[in-house]
Design a protein around this motif. Structure first.
Motif, PDB file in Angstrom:
ATOM      1  N   ARG A 118       2.081   3.755 -14.327  1.00 30.26           N
ATOM      2  CA  ARG A 118       1.543   5.155 -13.813  1.00 30.26           C
ATOM      3  C   ARG A 118      -0.088   4.992 -13.646  1.00 30.26           C
ATOM      4  N   HIS A 119      -0.741   4.420 -14.482  1.00 30.32           N
ATOM      5  CA  HIS A 119      -1.933   3.787 -14.192  1.00 30.32           C
ATOM      6  C   HIS A 119      -2.263   3.285 -12.236  1.00 30.32           C
ATOM      7  N   ARG A 120      -1.220   2.498 -12.774  1.00 28.30           N
ATOM      8  CA  ARG A 120      -1.625   1.148 -10.957  1.00 28.30           C
ATOM      9  C   ARG A 120      -1.582   2.251  -9.823  1.00 28.30           C
ATOM     10  N   ALA A 121      -0.314   3.136 -10.146  1.00 31.67           N
ATOM     11  CA  ALA A 121      -0.260   4.067  -8.992  1.00 31.67           C
ATOM     12  C   ALA A 121      -1.087   5.703  -9.103  1.00 31.67           C
ATOM     13  N   ARG A 125      -3.771   5.170  -5.514  1.00 34.97           N
ATOM     14  CA  ARG A 125      -3.843   6.750  -4.927  1.00 34.97           C
ATOM     15  C   ARG A 125      -5.216   6.751  -4.729  1.00 34.97           C
ATOM     16  N   ASP A 126      -6.114   6.316  -5.356  1.00 34.28           N
ATOM     17  CA  ASP A 126      -7.179   6.575  -5.357  1.00 34.28           C
ATOM     18  C   ASP A 126      -7.900   5.874  -4.490  1.00 34.28           C
ATOM     19  N   ALA A 127      -7.500   4.480  -4.002  1.00 35.22           N
ATOM     20  CA  ALA A 127      -7.584   3.764  -3.527  1.00 35.22           C
ATOM     21  C   ALA A 127      -7.520   3.962  -1.664  1.00 35.22           C
ATOM     22  N   ALA A 128      -6.176   4.492  -1.572  1.00 40.57           N
ATOM     23  CA  ALA A 128      -5.812   5.223  -0.384  1.00 40.57           C
ATOM     24  C   ALA A 128      -6.291   6.806   0.348  1.00 40.57           C
ATOM     25  N   THR A 129      -7.648   7.085  -0.651  1.00 38.86           N
ATOM     26  CA  THR A 129      -7.659   8.363  -0.691  1.00 38.86           C
ATOM     27  C   THR A 129      -9.130   7.912  -0.763  1.00 38.86           C
ATOM     28  N   GLU A 130      -9.742   6.603  -1.198  1.00 34.55           N
ATOM     29  CA  GLU A 130     -11.299   6.563  -0.968  1.00 34.55           C
ATOM     30  C   GLU A 130     -11.586   6.102   0.495  1.00 34.55           C
ATOM     31  N   ALA A 131     -10.283   5.181   0.773  1.00 39.82           N
ATOM     32  CA  ALA A 131     -10.084   4.155   2.558  1.00 39.82           C
ATOM     33  C   ALA A 131     -10.064   5.064   3.759  1.00 39.82           C
TER      34      ALA A 131
END
Length: 150
Positions: A118-121, A125-131
């Motif tokens: 869950r933490h990795r997901a 998600r946060d990395a994709a949002t940042e990108a």
């Protein structure tokens, strides 16, 4: 009949490729515990036969004793009085404690792994949002630069 059933259960547990090693180990240990409790019940009745003060004189009583011994409840209502009966009791205790420890560890590992996934997901998600934010910022800069050149 019961040992054949337990053998099929163990074979099924070990044959499942999708199950993790700790689940296979806990399942196998549980099957071994069942065999030890069933066999230990028989062995303690045999060991206690004819002993003075013996109270483990029937299989149903011995089965109850092996269950409470394996779970470390130990009500004290039934107990072996012979040396061999106590050896059987020690084996039932060690296998019971080991099995419950393995099952507890397997459950804890499952909960931890679930939380880590869950933490990795969330991290992905946060990395994709940042990108995406960075791409939008670059597009906005390009549009502003093109507007300024007109």
């Amino acid at each position: 009949m019961v040992p054949a059933f337990l053998a099929r259960v163990v074979a099924s547990l070990l044959g499942r490729g999708s199950w993790s090693l700790h689940v296979k180990a806990a399942g196998t240990a549980t099957a071994v515990l069942a065999l030890v409790m069933l066999g230990g019940s028989w062995a303690v009745v045999a060991a206690e036969a004819g002993a003075g003060g013996a109270n483990l004189t029937s299989y149903p009583r011995a089965l109850w004793w092996s269950i409470e011994t394996a779970t470390t409840v130990g009500y004290g209502d039934f107990y072996p009085v012979t040396a061999w009966g106590r050896v059987v009791g020690a084996v039932v205790m060690v296998v019971g404690i080991t099995t419950y420890g393995m099952v507890t560890a397997a459950l804890a590992t499952w909960f931890v792994a679930r939380e880590q996934r869950r933490h990795r997901a969330h991290q992905l998600r946060d990395a994709a949002t940042e990108a995406l934010h960075e791409r939008f910022d670059r597009l906005e800069q390009l549009l502003n630069r093109d507007r300024g050149a007109d």
